[in-house]
Design a protein around this motif. Structure first.
Motif, short mmCIF file in Angstrom:
data_model
loop_
_atom_site.label_atom_id
_atom_site.label_comp_id
_atom_site.label_asym_id
_atom_site.label_seq_id
_atom_site.Cartn_x
_atom_site.Cartn_y
_atom_site.Cartn_z
N ASP A 85 10.44 -2.16 13.63
CA ASP A 85 10.68 -1.75 12.25
C ASP A 85 10.52 -0.23 12.20
OD1 ASP A 85 10.35 -1.00 9.54
OD2 ASP A 85 9.58 -2.98 9.00
N PHE A 86 11.55 0.48 11.76
CA PHE A 86 11.55 1.94 11.84
C PHE A 86 10.98 2.63 10.60
CE2 PHE A 86 14.62 0.70 15.05
CZ PHE A 86 14.25 1.52 16.12
N CYS A 87 10.40 1.89 9.67
CA CYS A 87 9.77 2.52 8.51
C CYS A 87 8.55 3.33 8.96
CB CYS A 87 9.36 1.47 7.48
SG CYS A 87 8.47 2.18 6.06
N ASP A 88 8.52 4.61 8.60
CA ASP A 88 7.41 5.47 9.04
C ASP A 88 6.09 5.07 8.41
OD1 ASP A 88 8.95 7.00 10.72
OD2 ASP A 88 9.27 8.63 9.28
N VAL A 89 6.12 4.42 7.27
CA VAL A 89 4.89 4.11 6.54
C VAL A 89 4.31 2.76 6.94
CG1 VAL A 89 3.85 3.78 4.26
CG2 VAL A 89 5.60 5.55 4.61
N THR A 90 5.18 1.75 7.09
CA THR A 90 4.69 0.39 7.33
C THR A 90 5.18 -0.20 8.65
OG1 THR A 90 6.57 -0.60 6.16
CG2 THR A 90 4.60 -0.05 4.85
N GLY A 91 6.00 0.52 9.39
CA GLY A 91 6.66 -0.06 10.54
C GLY A 91 5.96 0.10 11.87
N ARG A 94 3.98 3.47 12.68
CA ARG A 94 3.22 4.06 11.56
C ARG A 94 1.99 4.81 12.02
NH1 ARG A 94 2.18 -2.05 9.84
NH2 ARG A 94 0.10 -2.45 10.70
N ARG A 97 2.66 8.62 13.17
CA ARG A 97 3.16 9.52 12.14
C ARG A 97 1.98 10.05 11.34
NH1 ARG A 97 6.65 8.19 15.16
NH2 ARG A 97 8.70 7.29 14.68
N HIS A 99 0.13 10.90 7.76
CA HIS A 99 0.11 10.30 6.43
C HIS A 99 -0.57 11.25 5.47
CE1 HIS A 99 1.73 6.58 7.98
NE2 HIS A 99 0.80 6.57 8.92
N LYS A 188 10.56 14.52 11.66
CA LYS A 188 11.90 14.78 11.13
C LYS A 188 12.27 16.27 11.10
CE LYS A 188 12.60 10.41 8.73
NZ LYS A 188 12.81 9.70 7.44
#
Length: 300
Positions: A85-91, A94, A97, A99, A188
């Motif tokens: 899962d590529f979501c930075d917050v929940t994937g 995570r 990354r 926060h 990013k």
């Protein structure tokens, strides 16, 4: 601090060492060290999270396992039923990354996960957290060689510096590195800097760009010299393949300079010199204070 810790810190601070000049210093050449971080400089416990395709149950895996199995995740093998899962917050990534941390939380001492994980690693014995390229990293830092960190992590470059500063604060590194560049290639703004404005490039391709940019920056800052030497360590098989491709292109562009790929899969240390016509490989058994480049370097 215990007496054993004090003695270990004194040894790590290099009290019994003498700084050494670059091998090609008399010719104006410099040695440039490029490092992946995870499973190279250090082993951290930062987990990646895979998700079961049907139940979304989370499966935590290490960065080393991810490097070895990422080509088959979701397709076959032990992680065939899981997906990324590529979501930075929940994937999946995570924990790799940054926060948002409020000013109040900062005052209370909260730091980014990377900084926390570096500090936590130092609570383990050296042989558990020191990666196969640690001694090269120490050597490069102690002698203030120009050094780049090129990692798949997505933290801000300042977060990487803050985490590495933990080594200095805990006296396992004598001083902060002489940074040439820092490229966390999943960050990013860093991806944009490397030309991936649509965020479509993979990690290995971005590391290629980061290596090229770092070599160009080295020449910009330190001048063109036929006796410059560049080395990069990494453990991911796909990254290694594309790093060699990029170094082969760089060797063709700068044929007088020397380029080395240091392969650290499964904790090994295999050094390849990149030639226009192929690779020359050597497995090194004694990693004590080893340089990427200097075969006959005096041990201290």
């Amino acid at each position: 601090m215990s007496e054993d810790q004090k003695r270990k810190g004194q040894l790590d601070l290099g009290i019994n060492r003498t700084p050494e000049k670059d091998r090609n210093f008399h010719l104006g050449g410099r040695s440039f060290y490029f490092f992946d971080f995870d499973d190279n400089i250090a082993f951290l416990t930062t987990p990646l999270i895979l998700f079961h395709k049907e139940t979304r149950a989370e499966q935590h895996i290490s960065s080393g396992d991810f490097a070895q199995h990422n080509a088959t995740i979701g397709r076959s093998g032990v992680y065939g039923e899981f997906e990324i899962d590529f979501c930075d917050v929940t994937g999946t990534f995570r924990n790799f990354r940054d926060h948002s941390i409020s000013d109040v939380e900062k005052l209370a001492g909260k730091s980014q996960v990377f900084v926390q994980d570096v500090a936590a690693a130092l609570g383990f014995p050296d042989f558990q957290w020191k990666g196969p390229s640690w001694e090269c990293f120490y050597h490069a830092t102690f002698n203030q060689r120009p050094l780049s960190v090129i990692t798949a992590r997505g933290h801000h470059p300042d977060t990487l510096k803050e985490g590495i500063k933990v080594f200095v604060k805990n006296k396992v590194l004598p001083l902060e590195p002489n940074y040439l560049s820092l490229y966390p290639v999943s960050h990013k703004p860093t991806r944009t800097l490397l030309g991936d404005i649509n965020f479509t490039e993979g990690t290995a391709e971005l590391k290629q760009r980061a290596i090229r940019a770092s070599v160009e920056k080295a020449i910009e800052i330190y001048g063109y010299n036929a006796h410059h030497r560049f080395g990069m360590s990494d453990d991911d098989p796909k990254n290694i393949e594309l790093i060699v491709e990029e170094m082969t292109r760089l060797k063709a562009r700068f044929p007088e300079m020397s380029f080395f790929m240091i392969e650290t899969q499964h904790g090994s240390f295999i050094k390849h010199e990149v030639k226009v016509g192929g690779l020359q490989g050597q497995k090194v058994e004694d990693l004590s204070q080893l340089s990427f480049f200097e075969e006959d370097r005096r041990k201290s």
